[in-house]
Scaffold this active site. Structure first.
Site, short mmCIF file in Angstrom:
data_model
loop_
_atom_site.label_atom_id
_atom_site.label_comp_id
_atom_site.label_asym_id
_atom_site.label_seq_id
_atom_site.Cartn_x
_atom_site.Cartn_y
_atom_site.Cartn_z
N ARG A 62 3.36 -10.70 -75.08
CA ARG A 62 4.57 -11.49 -74.83
C ARG A 62 4.61 -12.04 -73.39
NH1 ARG A 62 10.64 -9.84 -74.45
NH2 ARG A 62 11.67 -11.74 -75.19
N HIS A 66 5.35 -15.84 -72.28
CA HIS A 66 6.44 -16.24 -71.38
C HIS A 66 5.91 -16.84 -70.09
CE1 HIS A 66 10.14 -14.09 -73.27
NE2 HIS A 66 9.32 -14.57 -74.19
N ASP A 67 4.69 -16.52 -69.70
CA ASP A 67 4.07 -17.20 -68.57
C ASP A 67 3.74 -18.64 -68.96
OD1 ASP A 67 2.88 -17.62 -66.08
OD2 ASP A 67 0.89 -17.03 -66.82
N ASP A 74 0.31 -19.95 -65.39
CA ASP A 74 0.03 -19.96 -63.96
C ASP A 74 0.49 -18.68 -63.27
OD1 ASP A 74 2.74 -20.20 -64.09
OD2 ASP A 74 2.88 -22.07 -62.96
N SER A 76 3.30 -17.43 -63.06
CA SER A 76 4.62 -17.52 -62.40
C SER A 76 5.55 -16.40 -62.84
CB SER A 76 5.27 -18.89 -62.67
OG SER A 76 5.38 -19.12 -64.06
N ASN A 94 14.15 -12.99 -70.37
CA ASN A 94 13.27 -12.00 -69.72
C ASN A 94 14.00 -10.76 -69.23
OD1 ASN A 94 11.08 -13.70 -70.06
ND2 ASN A 94 11.22 -14.59 -68.01
N PRO A 164 11.89 -20.34 -76.09
CA PRO A 164 12.79 -20.46 -77.26
C PRO A 164 13.69 -19.24 -77.41
CG PRO A 164 10.53 -20.03 -77.96
CD PRO A 164 10.48 -20.26 -76.48
N HIS A 194 4.80 -11.43 -83.69
CA HIS A 194 5.85 -10.45 -84.01
C HIS A 194 5.38 -9.44 -85.05
CE1 HIS A 194 9.33 -13.13 -82.32
NE2 HIS A 194 8.50 -12.72 -81.39
N THR A 195 4.12 -9.45 -85.38
CA THR A 195 3.50 -8.32 -86.08
C THR A 195 3.44 -7.10 -85.14
OG1 THR A 195 1.55 -7.58 -87.31
CG2 THR A 195 1.12 -8.97 -85.41
N THR A 241 5.00 -2.51 -89.24
CA THR A 241 3.86 -1.86 -88.58
C THR A 241 3.69 -2.43 -87.17
OG1 THR A 241 2.45 -3.54 -89.61
CG2 THR A 241 2.59 -1.41 -90.74
N ASP A 246 -1.39 -7.33 -88.32
CA ASP A 246 -1.61 -7.50 -89.76
C ASP A 246 -0.67 -8.59 -90.26
OD1 ASP A 246 0.93 -6.35 -89.90
OD2 ASP A 246 0.14 -4.34 -90.27
C1 HEM Z 1 9.00 -18.76 -81.84
C2 HEM Z 1 9.89 -18.42 -80.97
C3 HEM Z 1 10.07 -17.03 -80.45
C4 HEM Z 1 11.25 -16.42 -80.21
C5 HEM Z 1 12.63 -17.02 -80.41
C6 HEM Z 1 10.96 -15.08 -79.75
C7 HEM Z 1 11.92 -14.17 -79.37
C8 HEM Z 1 11.68 -12.83 -79.14
C9 HEM Z 1 12.69 -11.85 -78.86
C10 HEM Z 1 14.18 -12.14 -78.75
C11 HEM Z 1 12.08 -10.65 -78.72
C12 HEM Z 1 12.75 -9.30 -78.44
C13 HEM Z 1 13.21 -9.24 -77.01
C14 HEM Z 1 14.11 -8.08 -76.69
O1 HEM Z 1 14.62 -7.42 -77.59
O2 HEM Z 1 14.31 -7.83 -75.50
C15 HEM Z 1 10.67 -10.87 -78.90
C16 HEM Z 1 9.70 -9.89 -78.83
C17 HEM Z 1 8.35 -10.15 -78.86
N1 HEM Z 1 7.76 -11.40 -78.90
FE1 HEM Z 1 8.68 -13.14 -79.36
N2 HEM Z 1 9.62 -14.89 -79.73
C18 HEM Z 1 9.01 -16.06 -80.13
C19 HEM Z 1 7.66 -16.29 -80.17
C20 HEM Z 1 6.71 -15.42 -79.71
C21 HEM Z 1 5.35 -15.75 -79.43
C22 HEM Z 1 4.76 -17.15 -79.57
C23 HEM Z 1 4.73 -14.61 -79.03
C24 HEM Z 1 3.30 -14.40 -78.58
C25 HEM Z 1 2.30 -15.19 -78.88
C26 HEM Z 1 5.71 -13.56 -79.07
C27 HEM Z 1 5.47 -12.23 -78.80
C28 HEM Z 1 6.41 -11.24 -78.86
C29 HEM Z 1 6.10 -9.82 -78.85
C30 HEM Z 1 4.71 -9.24 -78.90
C31 HEM Z 1 7.32 -9.14 -78.83
C32 HEM Z 1 7.53 -7.62 -78.73
C33 HEM Z 1 7.48 -7.23 -77.27
C34 HEM Z 1 7.66 -5.76 -76.97
O3 HEM Z 1 7.81 -4.93 -77.87
O4 HEM Z 1 7.65 -5.45 -75.75
N3 HEM Z 1 6.90 -14.09 -79.45
N4 HEM Z 1 10.45 -12.22 -79.12
#
Ligand code: HEM
Ligand SMILES: *[C@@H]1O[C@H](CO)[C@@H](O)[C@H](O)[C@H]1NC(C)=O
Ligand SMILES: *[C@@H]1O[C@H](CO)[C@@H](O)[C@H](O)[C@H]1NC(C)=O
Length: 322
Positions: A62, A66-67, A74, A76, A94, A164, A194-195, A241, A246
């Protein structure tokens, strides 16, 4: 030489310059001569961190996302606030949410030793750490491109406006990705990240108490850990999981068990193009693994600083002093 020839030559050289500048000239072998131990060192440290706490792999993936979504990949996101610059760490997406900074610090200081100098950029560390996390948690390897340099500033406003939000609907998600040069397929495939990992109660509360697009049994089980108020930081996994790469995430969407609004937006049961893609990846894990790698490369190509741009930060949290 005739005037017209000179003109053509100068046009050609300008064209070359423009092309050269606009191509993200990242390469897979960037560190082979500069520090051949760089990538193995990062991999060893990421594997150890993931073995210690599987979630850190999700957090590192993640962090790279976010970078890259804020003025390009970069580094940042890693900059701490200073008296004269509020960085990205307290931006809404963040604050109290992104994590993994200690792991990045430890990788960076190890690399400064192993490479006998400050040569590996923080932006590249993020890209490699994301890859190594995915592989450590069962995903397929892909050819990470390297040679990014680090920004000398960060932007709270850009972080707030470019990442987003979980309450975005499908058209907002598509236009956000489009603004980064990423396609609908990139949106569906990269959301497959989000797997891995978790979200906080405060993020999914509205969905489980207020929405009709969620499986009632799933909502009830989440309500038992995420009360209508309080316990904002209680975690729920983004799929069944959270420590393995997966296609359970996509299967969950088809069962109306997406944890975030933005997840469920990708599958609404109306036969749309994103529905078809979700169905396709849910049925074809091997295609998900390979397309995910390709999409991560697209993500990593967003607006890198290269050549003489930016700097290689000595410490990922602060801009170099000289
Ligand atoms: C499509 C739009 C996306 C939205 C709206 C979104 C939003 C979120 C949110 C709200 C969380 C939980 C944050 C929290 O509870 O503090 C999350 C977790 C996560 N996101 Fe996304 N996300 C998106 C796309 C992505 C992308 C593109 C990736 C990576 C390529 C990603 C990777 C992750 C990962 C791995 C987690 C879990 C992080 C952890 O457990 O520390 N997300 N995301
Ligand atoms: C970030 O989180 C901290 C701790 O919860 C809070 O005090 C602060 O107001 C938050 N900052 C922003 C900008 O939301
Ligand atoms: C449900 O929606 C209402 C109206 O938008 C809102 O005021 C309320 O806070 C929401 N409930 C939860 C638990 O998020």
């Amino acid at each position: 030489m005739a005037k017209s020839h000179k003109l053509i030559l100068s046009l050609l050289s300008q064209l070359f310059l423009i092309c050269h500048l606009s191509i993200a000239d990242l390469t897979p072998d960037f560190y082979d001569d500069i520090c051949s131990q760089a990538l193995p060192t990062i991999q060893t440290l990421v594997e150890a961190a993931v073995a210690d706490e599987p979630r850190i792999g999700a957090s590192l993936v993640r962090l790279h996302f976010h970078d890259c979504f804020v003025n390009g990949c970069d580094g940042s996101v890693l900059l701490d606030d200073t008296p004269t610059m509020i960085g990205e760490k307290t931006a809404k997406p963040n604050n109290n949410s992104i994590r993994g900074f200690d792991v990045i610090d430890s990788i960076k200081s190890n690399l400064n030793d192993v490479c006998q100098g400050n040569v590996v950029s923080c932006a590249d560390i993020l890209a490699v750490a994301a890859h190594d996390s995915i592989v450590a948690l069962g995903g397929s390897s892909y050819g990470v491109l390297l040679g990014r340099r680090d920004a000398t500033s960060a932007s709270l406003d850009a972080a707030n406006s470019n990442i987003p939000a979980p309450n975005f609907d499908l058209s907002q998600l598509l236009s956000n990705f489009d603004s980064h040069g990423l396609s609908m397929q990139d949106l569906v495939v990269l959301s497959g990240a989000h797997t891995l990992g978790f979200a906080r109660c405060t993020i999914f509360r509205n969905r489980i108490y207020n929405e009709s697009t969620i499986d009632p049994d799933y909502a009830a089980s989440l309500e038992s850990v995420c009360p209508i108020s309080g316990d904002d930081d209680v975690l729920a996994s983004l799929d069944d999981t959270p420590a393995s790469v997966d296609t359970d995430y996509y299967q969950g969407l088809i069962q109306s068990r997406g944890l975030l609004d933005s997840d469920q937006q990708l599958y609404q049961g109306d036969g749309s193009d994103t529905d078809s893609l979700v169905q396709y990846y849910s049925d074809n894990p091997a295609n998900f693994w390979s397309d995910f790698g390709a999409a991560m490369i697209n993500l990593g190509n967003l607006n890198p600083l290269t050549g003489d741009g930016g700097e290689v930060r000595e410490n990922c949290r602060v801009v170099n002093q000289n």
